[in-house]
Motif scaffolding. Structure first.
Motif, PDB file in Angstrom:
ATOM      1  N   GLU A 179      64.740   3.914  45.886  1.00  0.00           N
ATOM      2  CA  GLU A 179      64.499   4.022  47.330  1.00  0.00           C
ATOM      3  C   GLU A 179      65.437   3.061  48.047  1.00  0.00           C
ATOM      4  O   GLU A 179      65.438   1.874  47.749  1.00  0.00           O
ATOM      5  CB  GLU A 179      63.034   3.717  47.644  1.00  0.00           C
ATOM      6  N   MET A 180      66.253   3.588  48.961  1.00  0.00           N
ATOM      7  CA  MET A 180      67.243   2.763  49.663  1.00  0.00           C
ATOM      8  C   MET A 180      66.956   2.767  51.159  1.00  0.00           C
ATOM      9  O   MET A 180      66.951   3.811  51.792  1.00  0.00           O
ATOM     10  CB  MET A 180      68.659   3.334  49.451  1.00  0.00           C
ATOM     11  N   ASP A 181      66.718   1.569  51.670  1.00  0.00           N
ATOM     12  CA  ASP A 181      66.370   1.380  53.085  1.00  0.00           C
ATOM     13  C   ASP A 181      67.550   0.666  53.745  1.00  0.00           C
ATOM     14  O   ASP A 181      67.850  -0.472  53.402  1.00  0.00           O
ATOM     15  CB  ASP A 181      65.107   0.508  53.128  1.00  0.00           C
ATOM     16  N   VAL A 182      68.211   1.345  54.666  1.00  0.00           N
ATOM     17  CA  VAL A 182      69.449   0.801  55.243  1.00  0.00           C
ATOM     18  C   VAL A 182      69.177   0.010  56.524  1.00  0.00           C
ATOM     19  O   VAL A 182      68.449   0.473  57.406  1.00  0.00           O
ATOM     20  CB  VAL A 182      70.444   1.944  55.553  1.00  0.00           C
ATOM     21  N   ASN A 183      69.724  -1.210  56.595  1.00  0.00           N
ATOM     22  CA  ASN A 183      69.587  -2.039  57.799  1.00  0.00           C
ATOM     23  C   ASN A 183      70.943  -2.608  58.190  1.00  0.00           C
ATOM     24  O   ASN A 183      71.293  -3.716  57.782  1.00  0.00           O
ATOM     25  CB  ASN A 183      68.634  -3.216  57.530  1.00  0.00           C
ATOM     26  N   ILE A 184      71.698  -1.869  58.961  1.00  0.00           N
ATOM     27  CA  ILE A 184      73.001  -2.363  59.393  1.00  0.00           C
ATOM     28  C   ILE A 184      72.795  -3.326  60.559  1.00  0.00           C
ATOM     29  O   ILE A 184      72.071  -2.997  61.509  1.00  0.00           O
ATOM     30  CB  ILE A 184      73.922  -1.177  59.773  1.00  0.00           C
ATOM     31  N   TYR A 230      69.589  13.480  42.513  1.00  0.00           N
ATOM     32  CA  TYR A 230      69.066  13.998  43.787  1.00  0.00           C
ATOM     33  C   TYR A 230      69.111  12.916  44.842  1.00  0.00           C
ATOM     34  O   TYR A 230      68.947  11.734  44.539  1.00  0.00           O
ATOM     35  CB  TYR A 230      67.606  14.460  43.664  1.00  0.00           C
ATOM     36  N   ILE A 231      69.300  13.342  46.087  1.00  0.00           N
ATOM     37  CA  ILE A 231      69.181  12.407  47.209  1.00  0.00           C
ATOM     38  C   ILE A 231      68.515  13.143  48.357  1.00  0.00           C
ATOM     39  O   ILE A 231      68.912  14.246  48.713  1.00  0.00           O
ATOM     40  CB  ILE A 231      70.560  11.825  47.636  1.00  0.00           C
ATOM     41  N   TRP A 232      67.425  12.545  48.885  1.00  0.00           N
ATOM     42  CA  TRP A 232      66.724  13.131  50.031  1.00  0.00           C
ATOM     43  C   TRP A 232      66.590  12.098  51.130  1.00  0.00           C
ATOM     44  O   TRP A 232      66.429  10.907  50.870  1.00  0.00           O
ATOM     45  CB  TRP A 232      65.318  13.608  49.630  1.00  0.00           C
ATOM     46  N   ARG A 233      66.638  12.545  52.358  1.00  0.00           N
ATOM     47  CA  ARG A 233      66.401  11.682  53.512  1.00  0.00           C
ATOM     48  C   ARG A 233      64.880  11.577  53.756  1.00  0.00           C
ATOM     49  O   ARG A 233      64.171  12.598  53.684  1.00  0.00           O
ATOM     50  CB  ARG A 233      67.083  12.310  54.748  1.00  0.00           C
ATOM     51  N   VAL A 234      64.368  10.381  54.002  1.00  0.00           N
ATOM     52  CA  VAL A 234      62.976  10.220  54.411  1.00  0.00           C
ATOM     53  C   VAL A 234      62.899  10.541  55.906  1.00  0.00           C
ATOM     54  O   VAL A 234      63.628   9.935  56.711  1.00  0.00           O
ATOM     55  CB  VAL A 234      62.473   8.787  54.149  1.00  0.00           C
ATOM     56  N   VAL A 235      62.039  11.474  56.287  1.00  0.00           N
ATOM     57  CA  VAL A 235      61.973  11.927  57.677  1.00  0.00           C
ATOM     58  C   VAL A 235      61.635  10.768  58.624  1.00  0.00           C
ATOM     59  O   VAL A 235      60.658  10.044  58.412  1.00  0.00           O
ATOM     60  CB  VAL A 235      60.934  13.058  57.838  1.00  0.00           C
ATOM     61  N   GLY A 236      62.480  10.595  59.648  1.00  0.00           N
ATOM     62  CA  GLY A 236      62.219   9.598  60.682  1.00  0.00           C
ATOM     63  C   GLY A 236      62.728   8.208  60.353  1.00  0.00           C
ATOM     64  O   GLY A 236      62.527   7.276  61.133  1.00  0.00           O
ATOM     65  N   GLU A 237      63.367   8.036  59.191  1.00  0.00           N
ATOM     66  CA  GLU A 237      63.840   6.707  58.824  1.00  0.00           C
ATOM     67  C   GLU A 237      65.301   6.755  58.375  1.00  0.00           C
ATOM     68  O   GLU A 237      65.810   7.790  57.989  1.00  0.00           O
ATOM     69  CB  GLU A 237      62.983   6.126  57.688  1.00  0.00           C
ATOM     70  N   VAL A 288      65.370   8.634  49.399  1.00  0.00           N
ATOM     71  CA  VAL A 288      64.734   8.600  48.086  1.00  0.00           C
ATOM     72  C   VAL A 288      65.685   9.333  47.157  1.00  0.00           C
ATOM     73  O   VAL A 288      66.081  10.462  47.463  1.00  0.00           O
ATOM     74  CB  VAL A 288      63.368   9.315  48.093  1.00  0.00           C
ATOM     75  N   SER A 289      66.059   8.689  46.064  1.00  0.00           N
ATOM     76  CA  SER A 289      67.018   9.299  45.154  1.00  0.00           C
ATOM     77  C   SER A 289      66.501   9.269  43.722  1.00  0.00           C
ATOM     78  O   SER A 289      65.631   8.469  43.380  1.00  0.00           O
ATOM     79  CB  SER A 289      68.354   8.551  45.210  1.00  0.00           C
ATOM     80  N   ILE A 290      67.036  10.175  42.910  1.00  0.00           N
ATOM     81  CA  ILE A 290      66.771  10.157  41.468  1.00  0.00           C
ATOM     82  C   ILE A 290      68.112   9.967  40.776  1.00  0.00           C
ATOM     83  O   ILE A 290      69.064  10.706  41.045  1.00  0.00           O
ATOM     84  CB  ILE A 290      66.126  11.487  41.000  1.00  0.00           C
ATOM     85  N   PHE A 291      68.197   8.947  39.938  1.00  0.00           N
ATOM     86  CA  PHE A 291      69.415   8.696  39.164  1.00  0.00           C
ATOM     87  C   PHE A 291      69.167   9.066  37.705  1.00  0.00           C
ATOM     88  O   PHE A 291      68.069   8.863  37.178  1.00  0.00           O
ATOM     89  CB  PHE A 291      69.839   7.225  39.260  1.00  0.00           C
ATOM     90  N   ASP A 292      70.186   9.600  37.062  1.00  0.00           N
ATOM     91  CA  ASP A 292      70.101   9.977  35.648  1.00  0.00           C
ATOM     92  C   ASP A 292      71.268   9.287  34.927  1.00  0.00           C
ATOM     93  O   ASP A 292      72.392   9.786  34.941  1.00  0.00           O
ATOM     94  CB  ASP A 292      70.202  11.508  35.532  1.00  0.00           C
ATOM     95  N   VAL A 293      70.961   8.137  34.336  1.00  0.00           N
ATOM     96  CA  VAL A 293      72.029   7.312  33.756  1.00  0.00           C
ATOM     97  C   VAL A 293      71.704   6.909  32.319  1.00  0.00           C
ATOM     98  O   VAL A 293      70.616   7.177  31.805  1.00  0.00           O
ATOM     99  CB  VAL A 293      72.233   6.033  34.593  1.00  0.00           C
ATOM    100  N   GLU A 294      72.669   6.243  31.698  1.00  0.00           N
ATOM    101  CA  GLU A 294      72.527   5.862  30.292  1.00  0.00           C
ATOM    102  C   GLU A 294      71.645   4.634  30.079  1.00  0.00           C
ATOM    103  O   GLU A 294      71.056   4.476  29.010  1.00  0.00           O
ATOM    104  CB  GLU A 294      73.920   5.537  29.712  1.00  0.00           C
TER     105      GLU A 294
END
Lengths: 91, 91, 91, 91, 91, 91, 91, 91, 91, 91
Positions: free
Chosen positions: H6-11, H42-49, H53-59
């Protein structure tokens, strides 16, 4: 006068189903009577939860407490009241 | 489709007053246009706070995000969206 | 109609002292006028904090918001409003 | 000396109703005696909750604890105490 | 009368170092004078934080607030006060 | 070596009173023995709560855990430990 | 004696990059010296955050605070210390 | 191996718009390259923010941290990582 | 691959002591077997709590969940998992 | 239309094992039928918890609530719904 009321229902797991059903039936009748009177202006279900968001339109804090504490499910709910007023941008 | 949207406004203290006023003026026009269209169904002020509780009535999550992210005050607000649906006791 | 109002003051550290003092002076006059009118029924300082707990006695949610949003320190305060009513054990 | 006391009542759902009623009756008498003495200066109901906000006026921390821990409902309450003092803007 | 006071210091990063040092020096002198008087009974550093836990022994809520709000670092601290009293198991 | 220990007691409502009283009696003796040894340096009651704030003076983390986990009320308490050290302003 | 230390780094966005880099370089040297001495037993990065979880093995609370408050990044970190001891199931 | 991120951006509000735009452009390219590689599943935008929310598939944990800390917006985001695995009811 | 796992144990007060003891005995054996295999790299007791902080070294998220959900005390624990990786300052 | 749904399962400890197993079996069948229909797009287990993170792809808030409130484990879950939409950087 408007208030947002959030009601979160937590019925104890050990309450017999027929008792719970009886309370819910009485709750529904109580709620619908208040809706018809205009005092319980809106009621919406929060998606995925046993919880509602409601708007009450009453004369006073006193009246709101009387209505809420009279809810048949009152002993099993967490209730949060937020006082509202007209928004300057409302049309 | 209904959503409760809570918007908490935090304008930085060092923003020049005329800039802030210009944004608020645009915000008001934007909000009232959406209210007239029926998409911004209700807006109430939370007593004592620079915050509103609103109900949106839109076609989809997508449309709601487009409307909210287009708010002139969007960069200065904490927004919380709650998906709503019909309550079984609603009349 | 009674409300508990908790006001937490956060004046930005970079506000010039004379500006802050001027706002505080106006705030004090504003508060005392409301106290004399009976609308700001009580005000207490929370020990160790730049915060007060107050009781307001007003006609409506609307009036309370008008009074609070008119506070000179309003842009620098976190305010929390709790609607109160008569307690059944009150004498 | 003043203190704000917030009392949140949680009576266990499996307590027999006559036991609960007996405790509440004793609680009411206890509270009213303290109110008459001036020590329990104010008591208000929080709208929509089984909770009160009170102001106590006592000689010491010691006396406040003695009064609160003597409440018949004490074992069933979450209590939060906030020390108060005179506000410089109070008239 | 005893109180636990937790003081969490947050000096703004843009305060010039010599200003900060001057405030800290005054704070230390102020604190030590109160410790010598017996009113600031104990002060301990919380490990790993710019924070202290203190015990004050004063006459009243009023006196405690006067002492705390007079701290040179007061504008830069989050302070939490907890009223204490004798424990029944204390020897 | 000093530690602040906050103990919040929650005895289950369905524990028979004589069992609870027996545990509390043993707890008191255990606490007083540790106080006499100097290891439990201070114990204060938090006003309005079934909770204490204590200062322990022990040799090591190990010893503190041994003392705390041996408390007769240990299974019924939420315990929070904060490591303390000398404050540079302490006299 | 073991402690878990969680360090959350928040470097102000307006710190010049070369200043930040200089502090980070000094921090790294400071950390590695303590690691070589055995006092900073382990350090791990929390995935996705500018934060670490560390285990310190020191003589006393006093020593831990001296080491932590000496960190070049100390003014820019939120630090949380948890006292640890041997687990009865540890082999 | 899957992770919810979950990535919350605050510029910061005082970042010049062209700098912000440049970072966002680089961020977009960086994100899309990882999406094409299958690692950013996957990457989805949280509505209104301003949040996704992303899903990573890594090693490995290692690889995930390398990818996340390399995000051009990394210094301006609050990131929360949740390790996921196959659900026993998944088809 | 490393993970910090925090396990907070809450055994229901009405569980018969011999049942609880049996579970704890099995838990200990299970834990020690995993420690011997190197997968449960470290386990420490949090001072004053029925809680541990552990470090697991496993092949994947999948394996970690299999190990944790197989813990005899799993139904009675709140578990929090934090993915870790190598810190750039680690020696 | 997409939603993230987080489901945290808390089955009461005093529910007979065969009852619990029966509910879980029905839950699994219900979940798999929805997965096959495409409405329950993804379901992942949160490592170390009796909790899942899911993505639903449904026509409306209404449909989502109908599906979630029909879950056999619904009375024993804390559910949190987050409305999602397309991210501008998604490929």
């Amino acid at each position: 006068m408007l208030y947002m009321v959030e009601m979160d229902v937590n019925i104890p797991h050990d309450m017999p189903e027929e008792v719970a059903n009886e309370i819910k039936k009485t709750e529904k009748a109580y709620s619908q009577e208040l809706q018809r009177s205009g005092k319980w202006a809106y009621i919406w279900r929060v998606v995925g939860e046993y919880k509602n968001v409601s708007i009450f339109d009453v004369e006073s804090n006193e009246e709101l407490h009387t209505l809420l504490s009279g809810l048949p499910l009152f002993p099993y709910m967490d209730i949060k009241v937020t006082a509202l007023c007209r928004h300057p941008s409302a049309i």
